[in-house]
Design a protein around this motif. Sequence first.
Motif, PDB file in Angstrom:
ATOM      1  N   PRO A  73       0.813  -1.212   0.000  1.00  0.00           N
ATOM      2  CA  PRO A  73       0.000   0.000   0.000  1.00  0.00           C
ATOM      3  C   PRO A  73       0.847   1.263   0.000  1.00  0.00           C
ATOM      4  N   ASP A 104       5.116  -6.204  -1.788  1.00  0.00           N
ATOM      5  CA  ASP A 104       4.498  -5.310  -0.812  1.00  0.00           C
ATOM      6  C   ASP A 104       5.480  -4.238  -0.358  1.00  0.00           C
ATOM      7  N   ALA A 134      -0.448   6.652   6.185  1.00  0.00           N
ATOM      8  CA  ALA A 134      -1.458   6.430   5.147  1.00  0.00           C
ATOM      9  C   ALA A 134      -2.295   7.672   4.881  1.00  0.00           C
ATOM     10  N   GLU A 138      -4.662   7.818   9.411  1.00  0.00           N
ATOM     11  CA  GLU A 138      -4.503   6.369   9.514  1.00  0.00           C
ATOM     12  C   GLU A 138      -3.077   5.969   9.145  1.00  0.00           C
ATOM     13  N   TYR A 140      -0.690   2.478   7.573  1.00  0.00           N
ATOM     14  CA  TYR A 140      -0.613   1.125   7.038  1.00  0.00           C
ATOM     15  C   TYR A 140       0.318   0.338   7.943  1.00  0.00           C
ATOM     16  N   PRO A 157      -1.066  -6.562   5.015  1.00  0.00           N
ATOM     17  CA  PRO A 157      -1.118  -5.110   5.237  1.00  0.00           C
ATOM     18  C   PRO A 157      -2.540  -4.641   5.488  1.00  0.00           C
ATOM     19  N   ARG A 158      -2.689  -3.712   6.425  1.00  0.00           N
ATOM     20  CA  ARG A 158      -4.019  -3.226   6.773  1.00  0.00           C
ATOM     21  C   ARG A 158      -3.918  -1.797   7.284  1.00  0.00           C
ATOM     22  N   LEU A 159      -5.065  -1.182   7.470  1.00  0.00           N
ATOM     23  CA  LEU A 159      -5.151   0.177   7.989  1.00  0.00           C
ATOM     24  C   LEU A 159      -5.586   0.170   9.446  1.00  0.00           C
ATOM     25  N   VAL A 232      -5.407  -1.531  -0.251  1.00  0.00           N
ATOM     26  CA  VAL A 232      -5.921  -1.597   1.112  1.00  0.00           C
ATOM     27  C   VAL A 232      -7.162  -0.703   1.239  1.00  0.00           C
ATOM     28  N   ARG A 233      -7.038   0.586   0.859  1.00  0.00           N
ATOM     29  CA  ARG A 233      -8.239   1.424   0.745  1.00  0.00           C
ATOM     30  C   ARG A 233      -8.933   1.141  -0.585  1.00  0.00           C
TER      31      ARG A 233
END
Length: 255
Positions: A73, A104, A134, A138, A140, A157-159, A232-233
């Motif tokens: 991301p 990634d 991010a 937010e 990542y 990977p996430r927020l 991710v978004r």
Amino acid sequence: MASVSRFLVFDTSTDSLSVAVGAGGLDAAPLAQYSGVGGAQASATLIPQIQALLAHAGWRLDELDAIVFGRGPGAFTGVRTACAVAQGLAFAARPEGVPVLPLDTLWAVAEAARAAQAATGQAMPHTIAAVLDARMDEVYVATYRLQAQVLTAQDAPRLCRPEDLHLAVPPTAGTVLAGNAAAVYGERFDPALRALPHVFALPTAEALLRLAPEALARGLVVTAAEAQPLYVRDKVAQTTAEREAIKLAQAAGAA
């Protein structure tokens, strides 16, 4: 004698543009590399820098073993531009296409931190939490287990919100925070996270280059048509700059 791999590597997922060519591997330095301003300028600068580095190495596009790019991301325009350029060059280089390695960006951040820790001679962590700004309040985040210099992803990977980062990254001994998020949101991290060692790191082409052979061994290579960004978004519409990047990449590959 085994042949030396030839990788073209680039990342445009942050405000920095990073490009390199080389054989890859943890102990191999790039044959040539470039770093500069990314963001809106990346689409105009990336192709000329790729051409310059390939010329410096004496390589042609059709001789590459793989084109490696940071898939996200990261910034929407940046990761889309990198993917479009990788696809355009891979398709144009030879009829069957050059293989593509979409890696990634958080893996590259963790690798950059691993190398930085190793260079200092400090005890190596057992976990590296890669955390990037991010925007939009937010971050990542993804965590990686380190064993014998090999980083293995522990989660996708996430927020999350800066205040909730401790829920994604348990603040345990032997964990290092890596990335650029602490410089922006550090005061909002849980106190236990703020007490952990932190390494400023970005997803550079040099870090991606070191990861490339391991990524090949893990079977992460895809065709140009299969290469996709990791958002991710939610996705956004393709910009004029990204469409121009595709045209430039195809023109450069056909030249």
